[in-house]
Design a protein around this motif. Structure first.
Motif, PDB file in Angstrom:
ATOM      1  N   ALA A 195       0.856  -1.186   0.000  1.00 54.30           N
ATOM      2  CA  ALA A 195       0.000   0.000   0.000  1.00 54.30           C
ATOM      3  C   ALA A 195       0.884   1.226   0.000  1.00 54.30           C
ATOM      4  O   ALA A 195       1.971   1.221   0.563  1.00 54.30           O
ATOM      5  N   ARG A 243      -5.741   8.871   0.306  1.00 54.03           N
ATOM      6  CA  ARG A 243      -6.269   7.533   0.037  1.00 54.03           C
ATOM      7  C   ARG A 243      -5.099   6.591  -0.204  1.00 54.03           C
ATOM      8  O   ARG A 243      -4.083   6.983  -0.741  1.00 54.03           O
ATOM      9  N   TYR A 284      -3.179   0.637  -3.693  1.00 50.53           N
ATOM     10  CA  TYR A 284      -2.523  -0.656  -3.561  1.00 50.53           C
ATOM     11  C   TYR A 284      -1.797  -0.987  -4.851  1.00 50.53           C
ATOM     12  O   TYR A 284      -2.276  -0.667  -5.943  1.00 50.53           O
ATOM     13  N   LEU A 295      -6.795   2.674  -6.589  1.00 51.30           N
ATOM     14  CA  LEU A 295      -7.381   2.963  -5.269  1.00 51.30           C
ATOM     15  C   LEU A 295      -8.450   1.910  -4.979  1.00 51.30           C
ATOM     16  O   LEU A 295      -9.627   2.218  -4.852  1.00 51.30           O
ATOM     17  N   TYR A 296      -8.019   0.672  -4.927  1.00 50.80           N
ATOM     18  CA  TYR A 296      -8.930  -0.438  -4.684  1.00 50.80           C
ATOM     19  C   TYR A 296      -9.032  -0.727  -3.199  1.00 50.80           C
ATOM     20  O   TYR A 296      -8.145  -0.399  -2.425  1.00 50.80           O
ATOM     21  N   GLU A 297     -10.110  -1.421  -2.822  1.00 54.66           N
ATOM     22  CA  GLU A 297     -10.123  -2.117  -1.556  1.00 54.66           C
ATOM     23  C   GLU A 297      -9.370  -3.424  -1.794  1.00 54.66           C
ATOM     24  O   GLU A 297      -9.401  -3.971  -2.893  1.00 54.66           O
ATOM     25  N   LEU A 298      -8.747  -3.940  -0.734  1.00 53.26           N
ATOM     26  CA  LEU A 298      -8.002  -5.192  -0.912  1.00 53.26           C
ATOM     27  C   LEU A 298      -8.886  -6.305  -1.464  1.00 53.26           C
ATOM     28  O   LEU A 298      -8.457  -7.103  -2.296  1.00 53.26           O
ATOM     29  N   LYS A 299     -10.143  -6.348  -1.007  1.00 56.04           N
ATOM     30  CA  LYS A 299     -11.010  -7.447  -1.459  1.00 56.04           C
ATOM     31  C   LYS A 299     -11.351  -7.322  -2.949  1.00 56.04           C
ATOM     32  O   LYS A 299     -11.658  -8.318  -3.590  1.00 56.04           O
ATOM     33  N   GLU A 300     -11.284  -6.117  -3.484  1.00 51.80           N
ATOM     34  CA  GLU A 300     -11.511  -5.957  -4.926  1.00 51.80           C
ATOM     35  C   GLU A 300     -10.287  -6.388  -5.731  1.00 51.80           C
ATOM     36  O   GLU A 300     -10.392  -6.840  -6.867  1.00 51.80           O
ATOM     37  N   GLY A 356      -3.475  -6.023   6.817  1.00 53.44           N
ATOM     38  CA  GLY A 356      -4.288  -6.841   5.924  1.00 53.44           C
ATOM     39  C   GLY A 356      -3.553  -7.509   4.777  1.00 53.44           C
ATOM     40  O   GLY A 356      -4.140  -8.328   4.068  1.00 53.44           O
ATOM     41  N   PHE A 369      -4.494 -10.992   2.951  1.00 50.64           N
ATOM     42  CA  PHE A 369      -4.862 -10.886   1.536  1.00 50.64           C
ATOM     43  C   PHE A 369      -4.199 -12.004   0.732  1.00 50.64           C
ATOM     44  O   PHE A 369      -4.837 -12.670  -0.085  1.00 50.64           O
ATOM     45  N   HIS A 383      -6.659   6.933  -9.541  1.00 58.58           N
ATOM     46  CA  HIS A 383      -6.998   5.548  -9.887  1.00 58.58           C
ATOM     47  C   HIS A 383      -6.623   5.266 -11.352  1.00 58.58           C
ATOM     48  O   HIS A 383      -6.002   4.259 -11.672  1.00 58.58           O
TER      49      HIS A 383
END
Ligand SMILES: [Zn+2]
Length: 394
Positions: free
Chosen positions: A140, A156, A159, A189-194, A223, A227, A361
């Protein structure tokens, strides 16, 4: 023509002129112009078929402007680069919007489950026991964001993640030059789960399944280890704390111990880092706990000691560097950090830079694609897209 908006017939109206900017300067042409009475909209299908951008650039110039906008230190420098190398003058704003439009397109294609170029079977390098090894990484990095009206807003996290095939250490390839690193990066600029499905898709696309050993290298960031565990959930997944990060903790500790003496700090840092590499995290932590610290510690030294204690304490299970090295695995100290620096940091963290979320992004996508192995950038521009199944884990 049938109108793309309402599907009713749109009648030919006239031949109309259009001016576009190309790599060889301004071009003027006439093309058929149609008009839909129902929608009140005109259309010129030729422009679309020829790939003319909304900013009236030809496809070749769009590609070059995006490259300049992505690799230049700023969009203004990108515009200068473009003029210097291509002899084409575009405004800073046109370079920026063009680059961001393209980044948005890359993101949308990835989101649709597409991968650039045909599936590949990377020739994974072998470790000391002759097993093929594949590596994944995630990190990150902060980006400064611009809020409404140009005010500064909460930063923000971008990742950066990648799948890669680094050359084995020198002793495993005596006399052989190191192959260049093969890597595929994703950033945004994603969430880790994305990010998980996107990275698995890239990994599947380069044949990660065929590798005998999977190594996940990350820093201690929140995280990141989970991940990797979730997305590459082989029972024998090897998780390694990228050596660069604990080493940088030790360097800061040495500086806090010798704030006035750079030479002494550097020598101390080197000694501790060697200890970490040769004996691992647990021994290093024990040595530091038993160290003969000055009786009166500065606030900086106390703070750094606490930081080292908790960072090492939380990560001991993935700091067994002597074992990793004996296996012939790469312990980092480069790839993750340099991916983060080169993919995102260098360009998005320039002095005084602030970004809107969409712009940051988009630019992350342009840079990740450009920094990925040769062929990826070209495959996007020549529309060699492959629909890839979400990676089946095993
Ligand atoms: Zn219509």
């Amino acid at each position: 023509m049938s109108c793309p908006h309402c599907q009713q017939a749109a009648g030919y109206h006239a031949d109309r002129p259009r001016t576009v900017v190309s790599l060889v300067g301004t071009l003027r042409y006439q093309r058929c112009y149609y008009y839909c009475r129902r929608c009140g909209q005109g259309l010129a299908p030729f422009d679309h078929q020829a790939g003319i951008t909304p900013r009236h650039l030809t496809p070749a110039l769009e590609r070059l402007a995006t490259l300049a906008g992505g690799v230049g230190d700023s969009f203004a420098r990108g515009a200068d680069l473009l003029q210097e190398m291509g002899g084409v003058r575009l405004s800073e704003a046109t370079v920026q919007r063009t680059t961001e439009d393209v980044g948005g397109r890359i993101a949308a294609l990835l989101d649709q489950g597409l991968v650039f170029g045909p599936p590949q079977a990377w020739d994974w390098h072998r470790d000391a026991r002759g097993r093929t090894v594949a590596y994944v990484t995630a990190d990150a990095t902060g980006t400064r964001q611009q809020g409404p009206g140009g005010t500064s807003a909460e930063g923000r996290m971008a990742y950066v993640a990648g799948v890669y095939n680094p050359a084995p250490p020198d002793w495993l390839r005596p006399g052989q030059p190191a192959d260049p690193l093969r890597a595929r990066y994703l950033a945004g600029l994603y969430e880790l789960k994305e990010l998980g499905p996107l990275l698995r898709r890239q990994a599947g696309h380069v044949g990660m399944d065929a590798a005998d050993v999977w190594v996940a290298l990350t820093d201690g960031g929140s995280g990141l280890e989970g991940f990797c565990q979730q997305n590459f959930n082989r029972a024998d997944l090897v998780v390694i704390l990228d050596f660069y990060h604990p080493a940088s903790y030790l360097e800061q500790l040495a500086r806090a111990l010798h704030p006035q003496d750079e030479g002494a700090a550097a020598a101390q840092a080197e000694q501790w880092c060697r200890l970490l590499k040769e004996e691992g995290g647990a021994t290093t932590l024990a040595v530091l706990r038993a160290w003969d610290w000055p009786a009166r510690k500065s606030a900086a030294l106390r703070a750094q000691l606490e930081a080292v204690d908790s960072y090492f304490g939380n990560n001991l299970h993935r700091m067994e560097y002597p074992e990793y090295e004996a296996e012939g695995w790469c312990i980092g100290s480069g790839v993750v950090e340099s991916a983060c620096k080169t993919v995102v940091g260098q360009r998005l963290k320039g002095a005084g830079m602030r970004w809107g979320a969409a712009g940051a992004h988009a630019l992350c996508h342009v840079r990740a694609l450009y920094r990925s192995e040769p062929g990826q950038w070209d495959a996007f521009w020549t529309r060699k897209l492959t629909k890839s199944k979400v990676y089946q884990l095993n």
